[in-house]
Design a protein around this motif. Structure first.
Motif, PDB file in Angstrom:
ATOM      1  N   SER A 230       0.820  -1.226   0.000  1.00 11.84           N
ATOM      2  CA  SER A 230       0.000   0.000   0.000  1.00 11.84           C
ATOM      3  C   SER A 230       0.843   1.261   0.000  1.00 11.84           C
ATOM      4  N   VAL A 231       2.154   1.103   0.201  1.00 11.78           N
ATOM      5  CA  VAL A 231       3.063   2.258   0.225  1.00 11.78           C
ATOM      6  C   VAL A 231       4.245   1.980  -0.693  1.00 11.78           C
ATOM      7  N   PRO A 232       4.829   3.048  -1.256  1.00  7.17           N
ATOM      8  CA  PRO A 232       6.000   2.827  -2.114  1.00  7.17           C
ATOM      9  C   PRO A 232       7.226   2.441  -1.298  1.00  7.17           C
ATOM     10  N   LEU A 233       8.027   1.551  -1.860  1.00  9.65           N
ATOM     11  CA  LEU A 233       9.298   1.165  -1.259  1.00  9.65           C
ATOM     12  C   LEU A 233      10.392   1.296  -2.311  1.00  9.65           C
ATOM     13  N   ARG A 234      11.609   1.209  -1.867  1.00  8.70           N
ATOM     14  CA  ARG A 234      12.724   1.330  -2.794  1.00  8.70           C
ATOM     15  C   ARG A 234      12.666   0.234  -3.865  1.00  8.70           C
ATOM     16  N   GLU A 235      12.157  -0.950  -3.489  1.00  7.54           N
ATOM     17  CA  GLU A 235      12.134  -2.092  -4.410  1.00  7.54           C
ATOM     18  C   GLU A 235      10.927  -2.109  -5.337  1.00  7.54           C
ATOM     19  N   ASP A 239       1.807   0.410  -9.465  1.00 12.52           N
ATOM     20  CA  ASP A 239       0.870  -0.498 -10.127  1.00 12.52           C
ATOM     21  C   ASP A 239      -0.536  -0.026  -9.779  1.00 12.52           C
ATOM     22  N   GLY A 240      -1.047   0.941 -10.553  1.00 15.03           N
ATOM     23  CA  GLY A 240      -2.331   1.558 -10.210  1.00 15.03           C
ATOM     24  C   GLY A 240      -2.195   2.319  -8.899  1.00 15.03           C
ATOM     25  N   ASP A 241      -3.091   2.041  -7.957  1.00 14.82           N
ATOM     26  CA  ASP A 241      -3.012   2.694  -6.653  1.00 14.82           C
ATOM     27  C   ASP A 241      -2.201   1.878  -5.660  1.00 14.82           C
ATOM     28  N   ARG A 242      -1.494   0.865  -6.186  1.00 19.04           N
ATOM     29  CA  ARG A 242      -0.644   0.033  -5.321  1.00 19.04           C
ATOM     30  C   ARG A 242       0.788   0.073  -5.834  1.00 19.04           C
ATOM     31  N   HIS A 243       1.625  -0.702  -5.203  1.00 21.68           N
ATOM     32  CA  HIS A 243       3.047  -0.752  -5.567  1.00 21.68           C
ATOM     33  C   HIS A 243       3.466  -2.224  -5.591  1.00 21.68           C
ATOM     34  N   LYS A 244       4.268  -2.583  -6.575  1.00 23.19           N
ATOM     35  CA  LYS A 244       4.523  -4.001  -6.847  1.00 23.19           C
ATOM     36  C   LYS A 244       6.010  -4.304  -6.912  1.00 23.19           C
ATOM     37  N   ALA A 255      10.464  -9.876   4.146  1.00 19.97           N
ATOM     38  CA  ALA A 255      11.260  -8.650   4.245  1.00 19.97           C
ATOM     39  C   ALA A 255      10.497  -7.463   3.653  1.00 19.97           C
ATOM     40  N   ILE A 256       9.782  -7.670   2.559  1.00 17.56           N
ATOM     41  CA  ILE A 256       8.963  -6.604   1.965  1.00 17.56           C
ATOM     42  C   ILE A 256       7.844  -6.214   2.919  1.00 17.56           C
ATOM     43  N   GLN A 261       5.472  -2.242   6.529  1.00 19.05           N
ATOM     44  CA  GLN A 261       4.915  -1.886   7.839  1.00 19.05           C
ATOM     45  C   GLN A 261       5.742  -0.788   8.501  1.00 19.05           C
ATOM     46  N   ALA A 262       7.037  -0.817   8.308  1.00 17.85           N
ATOM     47  CA  ALA A 262       7.892   0.228   8.875  1.00 17.85           C
ATOM     48  C   ALA A 262       7.615   1.578   8.224  1.00 17.85           C
ATOM     49  N   ALA A 263       7.126   1.539   6.964  1.00 17.20           N
ATOM     50  CA  ALA A 263       6.810   2.784   6.253  1.00 17.20           C
ATOM     51  C   ALA A 263       5.359   3.205   6.458  1.00 17.20           C
ATOM     52  N   GLY A 264       4.662   2.509   7.350  1.00 16.66           N
ATOM     53  CA  GLY A 264       3.283   2.873   7.657  1.00 16.66           C
ATOM     54  C   GLY A 264       2.244   2.205   6.769  1.00 16.66           C
ATOM     55  N   GLY A 265       2.623   1.184   6.029  1.00 17.89           N
ATOM     56  CA  GLY A 265       1.681   0.471   5.161  1.00 17.89           C
ATOM     57  C   GLY A 265       1.703  -1.015   5.433  1.00 17.89           C
ATOM     58  N   ASP A 266       1.388  -1.795   4.407  1.00 15.30           N
ATOM     59  CA  ASP A 266       1.380  -3.249   4.570  1.00 15.30           C
ATOM     60  C   ASP A 266       1.333  -3.904   3.199  1.00 15.30           C
ATOM     61  N   VAL A 267       1.486  -5.221   3.194  1.00 14.13           N
ATOM     62  CA  VAL A 267       1.284  -6.011   1.983  1.00 14.13           C
ATOM     63  C   VAL A 267      -0.218  -6.209   1.815  1.00 14.13           C
TER      64      VAL A 267
END
Length: 291
Positions: A230-235, A239-244, A255-256, A261-267
């Motif tokens: 639900s949040v962007p990460l370096r990796e 992908d639309g309103d999500r990140h893949k 690890a993702i 979760q550390a960035a305030g989101g989740d899988v």
């Protein structure tokens, strides 16, 4: 039921089959696949006693493959199976039943039951006037007139339309359910994946993979995990309103998740992409590690 040990076939220095070993248990449907020239048909012909190995041994139904007694317990279907075109299915099959000394009443019942199971009509029509699919069904019925324990089929559905192909595949599985052992080759890997209990993949005369489809996939394939956060990460990529991101292990998935979760989101979604048998076959045919 079938035991192959260090089977080898050479032609004037050319190695068609190189020291192959495998076993087929009673009632198994066992596939042999590989590119053209891999050694599939040569292997099947040695099992059927039609070719003499250069080295190694093969036993079928507890007997050496070159033992004439073994052939009474074997049904063999070559890829190309010419029929006597002036005969009808009934007369053709009775002719082969006579060759196996099957009593006439037993043969008649067996022929009728087999042709019923194969859904073959027009049993008194000339074979020369029948379609390729109908002729192939007659050839399969011929392989069963002696009620064999072991069936060796080389490309049983080659060149058939989808409907006839499904009949042949379902019939093959039914034979296994009756306790018969079936060994066959096929180019259509979907067919292999759908009915085989075990299989080997050959390339350049060697067996390069063996096991169930699942075991081959686990050993030689690479599973991809498509992870959506639900949040962007370096990796990740948008992908639309999500990140893949695509990773290859559950440890990387974890690890993702931790990073999200550390960035305030989740899988928010996880999809598994397993390699098909065709994907694995193509990799191995290019010269991947030998099993």
């Amino acid at each position: 039921m079938i035991r192959v040990r260090n089977l080898r076939k050479e032609y004037s220095g050319f190695v068609a089959v190189s020291d192959s070993s495998f076993s087929v248990e009673p009632g198994d449907v066992f596939g042999i696949i590989g590119p053209n020239g891999a050694g599939k048909t040569t292997t099947l012909k040695m099992l059927a006693g039609l070719l003499t190995p250069t080295n190694g041994t093969a036993t079928v139904a507890g007997l050496p493959a070159d033992d004439p007694e073994m052939r009474t317990r074997l049904g063999y279907l070559p890829e190309e199976s010419p029929l006597y075109e002036e005969m009808t299915p009934n007369s053709y099959l009775r002719f082969f039943a006579d060759l196996y000394d099957v009593p006439r009443d037993v043969a008649d019942e067996r022929i009728e039951d087999t042709l019923d199971a194969l859904d073959l009509a027009y049993r008194d029509r000339r074979l020369g006037d029948m379609s390729k699919g109908m002729r192939r069904k007659v050839a399969i019925a011929r392989s069963l007139v002696n009620d064999p324990d072991v069936l060796i089929y080389d490309e049983p559905a080659s060149g058939l339309d989808p409907l006839t192909t499904n009949y042949v595949l379902e019939f093959t599985r039914d034979l296994s359910a009756q306790g018969k052992t079936v060994v066959f080759s096929a180019h259509n890997l979907f067919h292999v994946e759908s009915i085989c209990d075990h299989l080997v993949i050959m390339n350049k005369g060697e067996i390069v993979a063996r096991g169930t489809v699942g075991e081959i996939r686990e050993t030689h394939g690479r599973t991809a995990y498509h992870v959506f956060t639900s949040v962007p990460l370096r990796e990740t990529t948008p992908d639309g309103d999500r990140h893949k991101v695509v990773v290859e292990s559950m440890a990387e998935v974890d690890a993702i998740r931790d990073a999200a979760q550390a960035a305030g989101g989740d899988v928010v979604d996880l999809r598994t992409d397993e390699p098909s048998l065709e994907d694995i076959f193509l990799d191995l045919a290019k010269g991947a590690t030998t099993a």
